[in-house]
Design a protein around this motif. Structure first.
Motif, PDB file in Angstrom:
ATOM      1  N   GLY A 390      -0.849  24.695 -58.438  1.00  0.00           N
ATOM      2  CA  GLY A 390       0.581  24.578 -58.764  1.00  0.00           C
ATOM      3  C   GLY A 390       1.221  25.876 -59.212  1.00  0.00           C
ATOM      4  N   GLY A 391       0.413  26.865 -59.599  1.00  0.00           N
ATOM      5  CA  GLY A 391       0.971  28.168 -59.990  1.00  0.00           C
ATOM      6  C   GLY A 391       1.608  28.193 -61.369  1.00  0.00           C
ATOM      7  N   GLY A 392       1.277  27.215 -62.225  1.00  0.00           N
ATOM      8  CA  GLY A 392       1.859  27.195 -63.572  1.00  0.00           C
ATOM      9  C   GLY A 392       3.287  26.663 -63.544  1.00  0.00           C
ATOM     10  N   THR A 393       4.039  26.971 -64.579  1.00  0.00           N
ATOM     11  CA  THR A 393       5.384  26.376 -64.679  1.00  0.00           C
ATOM     12  C   THR A 393       6.399  27.101 -63.785  1.00  0.00           C
ATOM     13  OG1 THR A 393       6.041  27.827 -66.487  1.00  0.00           O
ATOM     14  CG2 THR A 393       4.993  25.750 -67.106  1.00  0.00           C
ATOM     15  N   ALA A 394       7.442  26.377 -63.439  1.00  0.00           N
ATOM     16  CA  ALA A 394       8.537  26.974 -62.655  1.00  0.00           C
ATOM     17  C   ALA A 394       9.321  27.945 -63.530  1.00  0.00           C
ATOM     18  CB  ALA A 394       9.448  25.878 -62.128  1.00  0.00           C
ATOM     19  N   THR A 395       9.366  27.672 -64.831  1.00  0.00           N
ATOM     20  CA  THR A 395      10.133  28.541 -65.730  1.00  0.00           C
ATOM     21  C   THR A 395       9.364  29.818 -66.065  1.00  0.00           C
ATOM     22  OG1 THR A 395       9.193  27.245 -67.546  1.00  0.00           O
ATOM     23  CG2 THR A 395      11.448  26.709 -66.899  1.00  0.00           C
ATOM     24  N   GLY A 396       8.072  29.837 -65.767  1.00  0.00           N
ATOM     25  CA  GLY A 396       7.262  31.013 -66.094  1.00  0.00           C
ATOM     26  C   GLY A 396       6.761  31.006 -67.529  1.00  0.00           C
ATOM     27  N   ARG A 397       7.129  29.998 -68.294  1.00  0.00           N
ATOM     28  CA  ARG A 397       6.673  29.881 -69.687  1.00  0.00           C
ATOM     29  C   ARG A 397       5.291  29.215 -69.712  1.00  0.00           C
ATOM     30  NH1 ARG A 397      10.886  30.685 -73.321  1.00  0.00           N
ATOM     31  NH2 ARG A 397       9.551  29.757 -74.915  1.00  0.00           N
ATOM     32  N   PRO A 398       4.597  29.314 -70.832  1.00  0.00           N
ATOM     33  CA  PRO A 398       3.263  28.680 -70.893  1.00  0.00           C
ATOM     34  C   PRO A 398       3.336  27.163 -70.733  1.00  0.00           C
ATOM     35  CG  PRO A 398       3.623  30.175 -72.745  1.00  0.00           C
ATOM     36  CD  PRO A 398       4.940  30.047 -72.060  1.00  0.00           C
ATOM     37  N   VAL A 399       2.296  26.614 -70.118  1.00  0.00           N
ATOM     38  CA  VAL A 399       2.207  25.153 -70.001  1.00  0.00           C
ATOM     39  C   VAL A 399       1.858  24.603 -71.382  1.00  0.00           C
ATOM     40  CG1 VAL A 399       0.921  23.218 -68.990  1.00  0.00           C
ATOM     41  CG2 VAL A 399       1.402  25.253 -67.604  1.00  0.00           C
ATOM     42  N   LYS A 400       2.610  23.606 -71.798  1.00  0.00           N
ATOM     43  CA  LYS A 400       2.278  22.998 -73.093  1.00  0.00           C
ATOM     44  C   LYS A 400       1.487  21.709 -72.895  1.00  0.00           C
ATOM     45  CE  LYS A 400       4.340  21.254 -77.349  1.00  0.00           C
ATOM     46  NZ  LYS A 400       5.522  21.370 -78.217  1.00  0.00           N
ATOM     47  N   ALA A 401       1.969  20.884 -71.993  1.00  0.00           N
ATOM     48  CA  ALA A 401       1.333  19.575 -71.797  1.00  0.00           C
ATOM     49  C   ALA A 401       1.515  19.118 -70.363  1.00  0.00           C
ATOM     50  CB  ALA A 401       1.965  18.557 -72.742  1.00  0.00           C
ATOM     51  N   VAL A 402       0.610  18.245 -69.972  1.00  0.00           N
ATOM     52  CA  VAL A 402       0.687  17.662 -68.636  1.00  0.00           C
ATOM     53  C   VAL A 402       0.517  16.165 -68.805  1.00  0.00           C
ATOM     54  CG1 VAL A 402      -0.464  17.539 -66.403  1.00  0.00           C
ATOM     55  CG2 VAL A 402      -0.310  19.721 -67.567  1.00  0.00           C
ATOM     56  N   GLN A 403       1.472  15.411 -68.289  1.00  0.00           N
ATOM     57  CA  GLN A 403       1.320  13.956 -68.339  1.00  0.00           C
ATOM     58  C   GLN A 403       0.791  13.479 -66.991  1.00  0.00           C
ATOM     59  OE1 GLN A 403       4.832  11.423 -68.826  1.00  0.00           O
ATOM     60  NE2 GLN A 403       3.642   9.938 -70.003  1.00  0.00           N
ATOM     61  N   VAL A 404      -0.329  12.812 -67.043  1.00  0.00           N
ATOM     62  CA  VAL A 404      -0.962  12.348 -65.798  1.00  0.00           C
ATOM     63  C   VAL A 404      -0.922  10.825 -65.780  1.00  0.00           C
ATOM     64  CG1 VAL A 404      -3.045  12.400 -64.374  1.00  0.00           C
ATOM     65  CG2 VAL A 404      -2.516  14.337 -65.868  1.00  0.00           C
ATOM     66  N   GLY A 405      -0.480  10.271 -64.639  1.00  0.00           N
ATOM     67  CA  GLY A 405      -0.557   8.816 -64.473  1.00  0.00           C
ATOM     68  C   GLY A 405       0.734   8.080 -64.777  1.00  0.00           C
ATOM     69  N   GLY A 406       1.855   8.767 -64.706  1.00  0.00           N
ATOM     70  CA  GLY A 406       3.133   8.083 -64.870  1.00  0.00           C
ATOM     71  C   GLY A 406       3.540   7.940 -66.324  1.00  0.00           C
ATOM     72  N   PRO A 407       4.568   7.123 -66.562  1.00  0.00           N
ATOM     73  CA  PRO A 407       5.119   7.016 -67.925  1.00  0.00           C
ATOM     74  C   PRO A 407       4.152   6.396 -68.923  1.00  0.00           C
ATOM     75  CG  PRO A 407       6.096   5.381 -66.478  1.00  0.00           C
ATOM     76  CD  PRO A 407       5.282   6.282 -65.606  1.00  0.00           C
ATOM     77  N   LEU A 408       3.097   5.752 -68.417  1.00  0.00           N
ATOM     78  CA  LEU A 408       2.115   5.144 -69.313  1.00  0.00           C
ATOM     79  C   LEU A 408       0.864   6.012 -69.437  1.00  0.00           C
ATOM     80  CD1 LEU A 408       2.358   1.527 -67.830  1.00  0.00           C
ATOM     81  CD2 LEU A 408       3.775   2.546 -69.615  1.00  0.00           C
ATOM     82  N   GLY A 409       0.916   7.205 -68.863  1.00  0.00           N
ATOM     83  CA  GLY A 409      -0.240   8.100 -68.884  1.00  0.00           C
ATOM     84  C   GLY A 409      -0.229   9.000 -70.114  1.00  0.00           C
ATOM     85  N   ALA A 410      -1.414   9.522 -70.435  1.00  0.00           N
ATOM     86  CA  ALA A 410      -1.546  10.369 -71.624  1.00  0.00           C
ATOM     87  C   ALA A 410      -1.064  11.787 -71.337  1.00  0.00           C
ATOM     88  CB  ALA A 410      -3.008  10.412 -72.052  1.00  0.00           C
ATOM     89  N   TYR A 411      -0.671  12.481 -72.413  1.00  0.00           N
ATOM     90  CA  TYR A 411      -0.354  13.911 -72.333  1.00  0.00           C
ATOM     91  C   TYR A 411      -1.636  14.687 -72.588  1.00  0.00           C
ATOM     92  CZ  TYR A 411       4.585  12.704 -72.444  1.00  0.00           C
ATOM     93  OH  TYR A 411       5.820  12.203 -72.125  1.00  0.00           O
ATOM     94  N   PHE A 412      -1.925  15.626 -71.702  1.00  0.00           N
ATOM     95  CA  PHE A 412      -3.105  16.470 -71.855  1.00  0.00           C
ATOM     96  C   PHE A 412      -2.673  17.868 -72.273  1.00  0.00           C
ATOM     97  CE2 PHE A 412      -7.004  14.435 -70.154  1.00  0.00           C
ATOM     98  CZ  PHE A 412      -6.470  13.190 -69.888  1.00  0.00           C
ATOM     99  N   PRO A 413      -3.271  18.391 -73.352  1.00  0.00           N
ATOM    100  CA  PRO A 413      -2.981  19.779 -73.729  1.00  0.00           C
ATOM    101  C   PRO A 413      -3.869  20.715 -72.902  1.00  0.00           C
ATOM    102  CG  PRO A 413      -4.510  18.833 -75.289  1.00  0.00           C
ATOM    103  CD  PRO A 413      -4.232  17.768 -74.272  1.00  0.00           C
ATOM    104  N   ARG A 414      -3.576  21.998 -72.953  1.00  0.00           N
ATOM    105  CA  ARG A 414      -4.373  22.975 -72.197  1.00  0.00           C
ATOM    106  C   ARG A 414      -5.861  22.892 -72.566  1.00  0.00           C
ATOM    107  NH1 ARG A 414      -4.088  27.112 -68.873  1.00  0.00           N
ATOM    108  NH2 ARG A 414      -1.879  27.030 -68.474  1.00  0.00           N
TER     109      ARG A 414
END
Ligand SMILES: Cc1cc2nc3c(=O)[nH]c(=O)nc-3n(C[C@H](O)[C@H](O)[C@H](O)COP(=O)(O)O)c2cc1C
Ligand code: SF4
Length: 541
Positions: A390-414
């Motif tokens: 994915g090349g990281g964020t579109a804004t170029g800022r650090p990734v903070k969290a990734v939510q996997v699995g839709g609105p009921l999915g957990a947030y994963f930190p780096r």
């Protein structure tokens, strides 16, 4: 002149005496949304004006959404990509020699080289999406010429139980969210005696950041039709329904057209492929409720009632649509079946890891540089997907969290980016793969707001049948708001945790039962975002 979506080959009106350039432009809704129709129309106009002929085939999506509108030009037998191209940039492309389609065009600044050599594409293992973006989605001949209907042929050579066995051995698990083994579900319906059985395809695709079902239905509808036909013949169902969300008008139009073509060709109807066995399909449109993606609420909706979750048992496999044994599967589960039958269960099983077999069409979305569809065998880590692919964020800022699995999915930190994309590995870290939507957030995201949003979403979408979800979601949103306002945060966070336990274990379905995942993961991984000291000057509780 307009080139409507999914028009097949479009030849410009003034045939010239030069060669005919062959072009491919996506008619997928995501490409159309950023101007693909305008680009196709501008090229056809330019060709007509220049007295040149040009064949433009509207294809499905290659899944590289940041490159859309992507113009593919066949040069010396290889499809080269140019993108993204704005309609206003078409003249420049024409001046660079678009209609000659020779190697001089490769000097164009937007030249991307051969499309299938672009890293994002080349790194994929496209089993389910093998034809998507390659062929005219509505050409049954192109579908056949690229491996289509081999699976059905094989299924017709097997006894129904043999087909079910093949799906079981492939290790295919439901791609809609729950990951239930598809073969076991099919066997239950196969083994349940009834005059009438049904196949229902769940194309409600409500998860945030997901679009794989849509892309497949628009880009390769025959693979879904073939998969559903195989399912019908395997379990003894003569009728299938595809329940598509109303927000997908392109997919609905493509499916209806493809179904009519398949019926005309004798591949749907009373005598499928001269087998003397019947299977036919109908498309039904949802009305826009997230909970209608839950299989029993979907069945209620299909039967013409409000989408309210049914208590289980009975399982839909025993008593489903109109009380009859019903296979209900996600689009991607059903679309994986033709490959499994055509190439054999073992070929599919050989991809993947542990109990996660085959490939998963992962959808990279949110704040990400290279968003799109990436089909790969299970096992790639979350970090590889987000950073490398994915090349990281579109804004170029650090990734903070990734939510996997839709609105009921957990947030994963780096810190958890080493988690392999695999059902069990995600579960072991209190997460879920769901429908494989990966939504990226940069360091400006406020995880307390995201936690509040999870409750709010649940409150809005709750069907209202059970108390923990109906009441708990609203109380949860209110309590997080108090935490955010700095009102006794420790006390209120303890209440939130308690409430999450009640919802997790006391809800009838996963809408209420899984809302704790985003809430608790945000709380556990980003506790600092819930502290008033970060929001307002410190005050005594
Ligand atoms: C609230 C909620 C929403 C759901 N939405 C979808 C959906 O949009 N698409 C889908 O395929 N499954 C969805 N599911 C999962 C279905 O209930 C069911 O597990 C799935 O359709 C079974 O197909 P599969 O075994 O092929 O995954 C949802 C479940 C819940 C609880
Ligand atoms: S958990 Fe929510 S959506 Fe599911 S049955 Fe209960 S009230 Fe309905």
């Amino acid at each position: 002149m307009t080139i409507p979506f999914f028009t097949r080959t479009q030849r410009a009106a003034n045939p010239g005496n030069g060669k005919t350039a062959r072009l491919f432009i996506s008619g997928d809704a995501a490409a159309v949304a950023v101007g693909a129709d305008g680009v196709a129309t501008a090229i056809a106009h330019a060709a007509a004006t220049a007295g040149r002929t040009v064949d433009i085939t509207r294809i499905g999506s290659r899944g590289m959404l940041w490159l859309e509108p992507l113009v593919e030009v066949e040069i010396a037998g290889v499809r080269h990509g140019f993108g993204p191209i704005e309609p206003a940039e078409v003249a420049q492309l024409v001046n660079a020699g678009l209609f000659n389609a020779d190697t001089s065009l490769l000097a164009h600044p937007r030249s991307l080289g051969p499309v299938d050599k672009i890293g994002y594409f080349a790194r994929q293992t496209r089993l389910t999406f093998a034809r998507c973006g390659l062929i005219d989605p509505l050409s049954q001949e192109a579908y056949r010429a690229n491996g289509g209907y081999k699976g059905l042929e094989r299924a017709l050579s097997l006894a129904p139980a043999g087909t079910v066995d093949e799906v079981t051995k492939s290790g295919l698990r439901g791609r809609g969210g729950a990951g239930f083994p598809t073969g076991i579900k099919w066997k239950t319906v196969h083994d349940t005696a009834a005059e009438q059985k049904y196949i229902v395809c769940n194309a409600d695709e409500g998860d945030s950041g997901t679009f794989a079902d849509r892309m497949l239905m628009e880009g390769d509808p025959f693979v879904l039709i073939e998969g559903m036909t195989i399912a019908g013949l395997a379990v003894g169902a003569s009728k299938g329904f595809i329940y598509v969300r109303s927000e997908y008008p392109h997919a609905i139009a493509v499916l209806r057209s493809a179904i009519a073509t398949a019926r005309k060709a004798g591949l749907l109807g009373g005598d499928v492929a001269a087998s003397k066995r019947a299977f036919d399909l109908e498309v039904r449109t949802g009305a826009g409720a997230y909970v209608c993606g839950e299989e029993t609420a979907l069945l209620e909706s299909l039967e013409g009632r409000r989408g309210v979750v049914r208590a289980k048992p009975p399982l839909p496999a025993h008593r489903g649509l109109f009380g009859k044994p019903t296979v209900i599967n996600n689009v991607l589960s059903l679309a994986a079946v033709p490959f499994i039958l055509a190439e054999g269960a073992k070929t599919y099983f050989d991809y993947g890891v542990g109990r996660s077999r085959g490939t998963m069409p992962i959808q990279l979305a949110g704040n990400i540089k290279r968003g799109g569809l990436f089909e790969t065998a299970f096992g790639m880590t979350l970090g590889e997907l987000v950073d490398d692919i994915g090349g990281g964020t579109a804004t170029g800022r650090p990734v903070k969290a990734v939510q996997v699995g839709g609105p009921l999915g957990a947030y994963f930190p780096r810190a958890l980016f080493d988690t392999p994309f695999d059902y069990e590995a995600f579960a072991a870290r209190d997460g879920l793969i769901g429908h494989a939507g990966v939504v990226v957030f940069d360091d400006t995201a406020d995880m307390a707001k995201q936690a509040r949003f999870a409750f709010e979403f649940c409150a809005i979408e709750s069907c209202g049948k059970c108390t923990p979800c109906r009441i708990g979601s609203t109380r949860g949103a209110e309590t997080i708001a108090k935490v955010m306002a700095g009102e006794q945060p420790d006390t209120h966070l303890a209440l939130v945790t308690d409430l999450c336990n009640t919802m997790k274990f006391g809800s009838l379905c996963a809408l209420g039962g899984f809302t704790p995942y985003p809430v608790m993961s945000a709380l556990n991984h980003f506790p600092e975002d819930f502290r008033r000291s970060k929001r307002l000057p410190q005050a005594a509780e």
